[in-house]
Design an enzyme around this catalytic site. Structure first.
Site, short mmCIF file in Angstrom:
data_model
loop_
_atom_site.label_atom_id
_atom_site.label_comp_id
_atom_site.label_asym_id
_atom_site.label_seq_id
_atom_site.Cartn_x
_atom_site.Cartn_y
_atom_site.Cartn_z
N GLY A 1 4.99 -1.13 2.82
CA GLY A 1 4.18 0.05 2.59
C GLY A 1 5.01 1.32 2.53
O GLY A 1 6.07 1.43 3.15
N HIS B 1 0.82 -1.22 0.00
CA HIS B 1 0.00 0.00 0.00
C HIS B 1 0.85 1.27 0.00
O HIS B 1 1.90 1.34 0.63
CB HIS B 1 -0.93 0.01 1.22
CG HIS B 1 -0.20 -0.01 2.53
ND1 HIS B 1 0.15 1.14 3.20
CD2 HIS B 1 0.25 -1.03 3.29
CE1 HIS B 1 0.78 0.83 4.32
NE2 HIS B 1 0.85 -0.49 4.40
N ASP B 2 0.40 2.26 -0.74
CA ASP B 2 0.96 3.60 -0.75
C ASP B 2 2.36 3.68 -1.33
O ASP B 2 3.05 4.69 -1.16
CB ASP B 2 0.96 4.21 0.67
CG ASP B 2 -0.43 4.27 1.27
OD1 ASP B 2 -1.26 5.04 0.75
OD2 ASP B 2 -0.70 3.55 2.25
#
Length: 273
Positions: free
Chosen positions: A153, A135-136
């Site tokens: 992440g 994520h991200d």
């Protein structure tokens, strides 16, 4: 309504290019020439641009935007929710640019609202088998992520970087432009632009000279980068002192500005030494 332009239509209108065993949600938006292989699932709020080919046994979930001329191979899962415990089903998304190849078994997760709310992948990247992009993350252009490389992440991978097989990148780390991460390396800190690192934990081993030559850097430019590496790693300077020295050199060698910026961006986190 479909959003990808006048050559775009919703998935149910593209049956001739979609294998009968594939499941494509009516709310998915595929360009008219997107191919979808057997046993693939494409969920709602997924957009796929012209010339893209989604092979068999792929899962695409949204909100996800995939650009033009991408190939996604079998058993990849793209756009899934992150397993990060702070994620509570907020409407985050994944954005992928153009001309990327995503090989077998790759996993790419959407963002979290605690950061950018978006995972981003640029253009012309090769993402090899079983790579994980969490994520991200932000992946630039022309990168190569070799088999089983894993990004935790909030990782940023800048243009032309190469991550060798089984490399592991800690959360919030930044991999600089034109850098090279050796096989099986564990990255705890930032990797400056142009630098080659290797080991567990990783240590700096020199510059990515071969990569620079392949990309058209002149012998003089490669030599300037090599001297800059010595300023950072061989003269016992702290980061501020090294940046000040490089700024003087950059007037004659502007290719050093990429390195200078990557060092500035790493202040507070630290670089691989």
């Amino acid at each position: 309504a479909c959003l990808l332009g006048h050559n775009t239509h919703c998935a149910q209108d593209a049956a001739q290019l979609i294998h009968p065993s594939a499941i494509v949600d009516p709310k998915a938006e595929l360009d008219s020439d997107v191919e979808v292989g057997p046993f693939t699932y494409i969920g709602p709020h997924v957009q796929v641009g012209a010339g893209s080919r989604i092979h068999s046994h792929v899962v695409l979930k949204g909100p996800t935007v995939i650009g033009r001329n991408n190939r996604i191979l079998q058993f990849s899962s793209v756009g899934e929710d992150t397993p990060d415990l702070k994620y509570k089903s907020e409407p985050t998304r994944l954005v992928i640019g153009d001309n990327n190849v995503i090989r077998e078994g790759v996993t790419i997760h959407r963002g979290t609202v605690q950061d950018r709310s978006e995972t981003t992948i640029g253009n012309d990247n090769l993402v090899m088998s079983y790579v994980h992009i969490a994520h991200d993350c932000v992946v630039g252009n022309h990168t190569i992520l070799v088999n089983n490389a894993s990004l935790a992440g909030h990782v940023q991978v800048d243009d032309w970087a190469i991550l060798s097989g089984y490399s592991l990148i800690n959360q919030f780390s930044r991999i600089g432009a034109h850098s090279f991460v050796g096989m099986g390396s564990w990255i705890k800190f930032d990797v400056p632009a142009y630098v080659t690192v290797q080991g567990t934990p990783a240590e700096a081993r020199g510059i990515n000279a071969e990569g620079l030559r392949r990309r058209g850097f002149t012998p003089e430019q490669v030599a300037a980068v090599r001297q800059a590496y010595k300023v950072v790693y061989r003269r016992g300077l702290n980061l501020d002192e090294a940046i000040a020295d490089l700024e003087l050199r950059a007037a004659e060698h502007p290719e050093l500005n990429i390195l200078i910026q990557s060092l500035r961006d790493s202040e507070g986190r630290g670089i691989v030494r």
